[in-house]
Motif scaffolding. Sequence first.
Motif, PDB file in Angstrom:
ATOM      1  N   LEU A 367       2.892  -6.395 -14.214  1.00  0.00           N
ATOM      2  CA  LEU A 367       2.549  -5.279 -15.096  1.00  0.00           C
ATOM      3  C   LEU A 367       1.043  -5.091 -15.180  1.00  0.00           C
ATOM      4  CD1 LEU A 367       5.150  -5.777 -17.971  1.00  0.00           C
ATOM      5  CD2 LEU A 367       4.955  -3.770 -16.506  1.00  0.00           C
ATOM      6  N   TYR A 368       0.293  -6.189 -15.285  1.00  0.00           N
ATOM      7  CA  TYR A 368      -1.162  -6.062 -15.366  1.00  0.00           C
ATOM      8  C   TYR A 368      -1.761  -5.594 -14.039  1.00  0.00           C
ATOM      9  CZ  TYR A 368      -1.705  -7.789 -20.117  1.00  0.00           C
ATOM     10  OH  TYR A 368      -1.674  -7.895 -21.484  1.00  0.00           O
ATOM     11  N   SER A 369      -1.173  -6.000 -12.916  1.00  0.00           N
ATOM     12  CA  SER A 369      -1.611  -5.480 -11.616  1.00  0.00           C
ATOM     13  C   SER A 369      -1.374  -3.983 -11.533  1.00  0.00           C
ATOM     14  CB  SER A 369      -0.861  -6.176 -10.479  1.00  0.00           C
ATOM     15  OG  SER A 369      -1.160  -7.542 -10.435  1.00  0.00           O
ATOM     16  N   CYS A 370      -0.258  -3.539 -12.095  1.00  0.00           N
ATOM     17  CA  CYS A 370       0.087  -2.116 -12.109  1.00  0.00           C
ATOM     18  C   CYS A 370      -0.884  -1.333 -12.979  1.00  0.00           C
ATOM     19  CB  CYS A 370       1.525  -1.967 -12.614  1.00  0.00           C
ATOM     20  SG  CYS A 370       2.080  -0.263 -12.753  1.00  0.00           S
ATOM     21  N   ILE A 371      -1.176  -1.848 -14.168  1.00  0.00           N
ATOM     22  CA  ILE A 371      -2.087  -1.164 -15.094  1.00  0.00           C
ATOM     23  C   ILE A 371      -3.489  -1.059 -14.505  1.00  0.00           C
ATOM     24  CG2 ILE A 371      -3.208  -1.367 -17.363  1.00  0.00           C
ATOM     25  CD1 ILE A 371      -0.573  -2.714 -18.326  1.00  0.00           C
ATOM     26  N   ALA A 372      -3.852  -2.027 -13.663  1.00  0.00           N
ATOM     27  CA  ALA A 372      -5.198  -2.059 -13.089  1.00  0.00           C
ATOM     28  C   ALA A 372      -5.398  -1.043 -11.965  1.00  0.00           C
ATOM     29  CB  ALA A 372      -5.500  -3.461 -12.562  1.00  0.00           C
ATOM     30  N   LEU A 373      -4.329  -0.373 -11.520  1.00  0.00           N
ATOM     31  CA  LEU A 373      -4.464   0.631 -10.458  1.00  0.00           C
ATOM     32  C   LEU A 373      -5.459   1.711 -10.878  1.00  0.00           C
ATOM     33  CD1 LEU A 373      -0.738   1.164  -9.384  1.00  0.00           C
ATOM     34  CD2 LEU A 373      -2.562   0.278  -7.922  1.00  0.00           C
ATOM     35  N   LYS A 374      -6.380   2.023  -9.999  1.00  0.00           N
ATOM     36  CA  LYS A 374      -7.386   3.049 -10.269  1.00  0.00           C
ATOM     37  C   LYS A 374      -7.424   4.045  -9.124  1.00  0.00           C
ATOM     38  CE  LYS A 374      -9.112   1.261 -14.099  1.00  0.00           C
ATOM     39  NZ  LYS A 374      -9.015   1.968 -15.403  1.00  0.00           N
ATOM     40  N   GLY A 375      -7.977   5.213  -9.406  1.00  0.00           N
ATOM     41  CA  GLY A 375      -8.106   6.227  -8.372  1.00  0.00           C
ATOM     42  C   GLY A 375      -6.793   6.941  -8.140  1.00  0.00           C
ATOM     43  N   THR A 376      -6.793   7.856  -7.199  1.00  0.00           N
ATOM     44  CA  THR A 376      -5.600   8.652  -6.936  1.00  0.00           C
ATOM     45  C   THR A 376      -4.601   7.840  -6.130  1.00  0.00           C
ATOM     46  OG1 THR A 376      -6.468   9.541  -4.869  1.00  0.00           O
ATOM     47  CG2 THR A 376      -6.974  10.757  -6.880  1.00  0.00           C
ATOM     48  N   ALA A 377      -3.339   8.184  -6.299  1.00  0.00           N
ATOM     49  CA  ALA A 377      -2.276   7.494  -5.572  1.00  0.00           C
ATOM     50  C   ALA A 377      -2.396   7.739  -4.068  1.00  0.00           C
ATOM     51  CB  ALA A 377      -0.913   7.951  -6.081  1.00  0.00           C
ATOM     52  N   ASP A 378      -3.006   8.873  -3.680  1.00  0.00           N
ATOM     53  CA  ASP A 378      -3.193   9.161  -2.248  1.00  0.00           C
ATOM     54  C   ASP A 378      -4.037   8.070  -1.587  1.00  0.00           C
ATOM     55  OD1 ASP A 378      -2.352  11.419  -3.523  1.00  0.00           O
ATOM     56  OD2 ASP A 378      -3.472  12.791  -2.254  1.00  0.00           O
ATOM     57  N   GLN A 379      -5.069   7.625  -2.321  1.00  0.00           N
ATOM     58  CA  GLN A 379      -6.010   6.668  -1.764  1.00  0.00           C
ATOM     59  C   GLN A 379      -5.430   5.261  -1.685  1.00  0.00           C
ATOM     60  OE1 GLN A 379      -9.094   7.231  -4.636  1.00  0.00           O
ATOM     61  NE2 GLN A 379      -9.945   9.060  -3.637  1.00  0.00           N
ATOM     62  N   MET A 380      -4.350   5.008  -2.386  1.00  0.00           N
ATOM     63  CA  MET A 380      -3.792   3.665  -2.440  1.00  0.00           C
ATOM     64  C   MET A 380      -2.275   3.705  -2.303  1.00  0.00           C
ATOM     65  SD  MET A 380      -4.068   2.964  -6.498  1.00  0.00           S
ATOM     66  CE  MET A 380      -5.808   3.245  -6.644  1.00  0.00           C
ATOM     67  N   GLU A 381      -1.804   4.589  -1.454  1.00  0.00           N
ATOM     68  CA  GLU A 381      -0.367   4.835  -1.378  1.00  0.00           C
ATOM     69  C   GLU A 381       0.419   3.563  -1.084  1.00  0.00           C
ATOM     70  OE1 GLU A 381       2.709   8.073   0.583  1.00  0.00           O
ATOM     71  OE2 GLU A 381       0.550   8.412   0.577  1.00  0.00           O
ATOM     72  N   MET A 382      -0.067   2.726  -0.189  1.00  0.00           N
ATOM     73  CA  MET A 382       0.659   1.511   0.157  1.00  0.00           C
ATOM     74  C   MET A 382       0.704   0.548  -1.020  1.00  0.00           C
ATOM     75  SD  MET A 382       0.083  -1.032   3.414  1.00  0.00           S
ATOM     76  CE  MET A 382       0.314   0.336   4.547  1.00  0.00           C
ATOM     77  N   GLU A 383      -0.450   0.351  -1.683  1.00  0.00           N
ATOM     78  CA  GLU A 383      -0.492  -0.553  -2.834  1.00  0.00           C
ATOM     79  C   GLU A 383       0.385  -0.014  -3.966  1.00  0.00           C
ATOM     80  OE1 GLU A 383      -3.757  -2.698  -5.813  1.00  0.00           O
ATOM     81  OE2 GLU A 383      -4.390  -1.110  -4.434  1.00  0.00           O
ATOM     82  N   HIS A 384       0.317   1.275  -4.194  1.00  0.00           N
ATOM     83  CA  HIS A 384       1.129   1.941  -5.211  1.00  0.00           C
ATOM     84  C   HIS A 384       2.614   1.673  -4.963  1.00  0.00           C
ATOM     85  CE1 HIS A 384       3.239   5.422  -6.983  1.00  0.00           C
ATOM     86  NE2 HIS A 384       2.225   5.539  -7.818  1.00  0.00           N
ATOM     87  N   SER A 385       3.071   1.908  -3.742  1.00  0.00           N
ATOM     88  CA  SER A 385       4.482   1.707  -3.401  1.00  0.00           C
ATOM     89  C   SER A 385       4.893   0.252  -3.512  1.00  0.00           C
ATOM     90  CB  SER A 385       4.753   2.213  -1.979  1.00  0.00           C
ATOM     91  OG  SER A 385       4.478   3.587  -1.877  1.00  0.00           O
ATOM     92  N   LEU A 386       3.995  -0.656  -3.102  1.00  0.00           N
ATOM     93  CA  LEU A 386       4.305  -2.083  -3.152  1.00  0.00           C
ATOM     94  C   LEU A 386       4.496  -2.564  -4.583  1.00  0.00           C
ATOM     95  CD1 LEU A 386       4.584  -4.669  -1.429  1.00  0.00           C
ATOM     96  CD2 LEU A 386       2.129  -5.052  -1.779  1.00  0.00           C
ATOM     97  N   ILE A 387       3.575  -2.190  -5.459  1.00  0.00           N
ATOM     98  CA  ILE A 387       3.667  -2.610  -6.863  1.00  0.00           C
ATOM     99  C   ILE A 387       4.914  -2.027  -7.518  1.00  0.00           C
ATOM    100  CG2 ILE A 387       2.592  -2.296  -9.136  1.00  0.00           C
ATOM    101  CD1 ILE A 387      -0.119  -2.674  -7.790  1.00  0.00           C
ATOM    102  N   LEU A 388       5.175  -0.758  -7.263  1.00  0.00           N
ATOM    103  CA  LEU A 388       6.344  -0.109  -7.854  1.00  0.00           C
ATOM    104  C   LEU A 388       7.640  -0.783  -7.395  1.00  0.00           C
ATOM    105  CD1 LEU A 388       6.757   3.683  -8.398  1.00  0.00           C
ATOM    106  CD2 LEU A 388       8.667   2.363  -7.564  1.00  0.00           C
TER     107      LEU A 388
END
Length: 405
Positions: A367-388
């Motif tokens: 949850l804290y890794s998820c909350i720490a996401l910054k910037g647009t989802a486009d720029q971090m699409e892989m990290e976004h999908s992995l955490i989700l």
Amino acid sequence: MRMKYFFFSWLAVFIGSWVVYVQYSTYTELCRGQDCKNTICDKYRKGVIDGSACSSLCDKETLYLGKCLSTRSNNQVYMGSWGDLEAVIKCQMEETLRFDLGADTEPRKEAVLFDKPTKGTSVEKFKEMVFSHLKAKVGDQANLLDLVGLIISVADGNKDGHISLPEAKSTWALLQLNEFLLMIILQDKEHTPKLLGFCGDLYVMEKVQYTSLYGISIPWIMELFVPSGARRSMDQWFTPSWPRKAKISIGLLEFVEDIFHGTFGNFLMCDTSANNFGYNAKHDLKMVDMRKIVPEVSFKDLIRDRHCETDEDCVYGMDCRTTCDQTKKKCTTEVIQPNLAKACQSLKDYLLRGAPPEIREELEKQLYSCIALKGTADQMEMEHSLILNNLKTLLWKKISHTKDS
């Protein structure tokens, strides 16, 4: 002693009367359902507007506005019924002339006076109007014609295969509203309430059984005396069992997926308050209020001209924040937090309270890794999908064998 009792009795009556008066004044200001109905039905009877709910609202009177849920006078919300169906009815009372980042109403680009399309407009011309509007709102996409087709099918309220001018006027007014557009785009998704009907810019949607992620309703008089910190603690105690909370949370994560680079673009969640999320008897998440979920394209287009002195000037709703470019005194267009980070922030206390000991540490870490996401989802699409996906997998593995799943 008699004078003392008389004085305190008089004081109690005075304070009680004042409180009742203030509450009544607030109610009459916020709850203007009869005004809304009168305005809509007057235009319907004059042949200006039409829609699938008009006859039930104005002629048969089988569409009933019940309990008032409005929090803003220009956005009327009522619990009600339509024949045997329980429903929520929403109506726009006043014109919103521009996208105002400081306002609590949803952004609408132009006044909605049922003056478009004009008499003599052909169906093909109306389709062109809808196409241009959607292109500005959600961006130029290859499948935009498919969305136009969905809207045209909804506009045919009586399902006679033709779009009348009054039906087109109602549809055009409703297309200015983000929630209406999103219900059409996500009409096949399980976490979106179903659109049941419309008349003018009044629309009827499926009722959600539980209308907040957590919390308890208490009499308004008690609300005055309960400190905000104690209220938050009370809210967290009155929640479903943990496996059920996990199932509801998975639903919210799935909804984030639905609006992230979906079929017709990306949408931003600009208010992730608990009272915007509800759930049904099976503990499936259902959105209660989607008026603060805005298309990313139109949000960027409109915020880039916003004058600012500090970052606080670049906020829409509660949660869509950008930064202030101090050299230009203009808001930048990139939101600071993606939808997923905001959803995880809302779920943190909700999920950690009562979490099974064997997964609590891992759940908190994710949850804290998820909350720490910054910037647009486009720029971090892989990290976004992995955490989700990691979060969904962790929760699902823990509840998949229980009856709550």
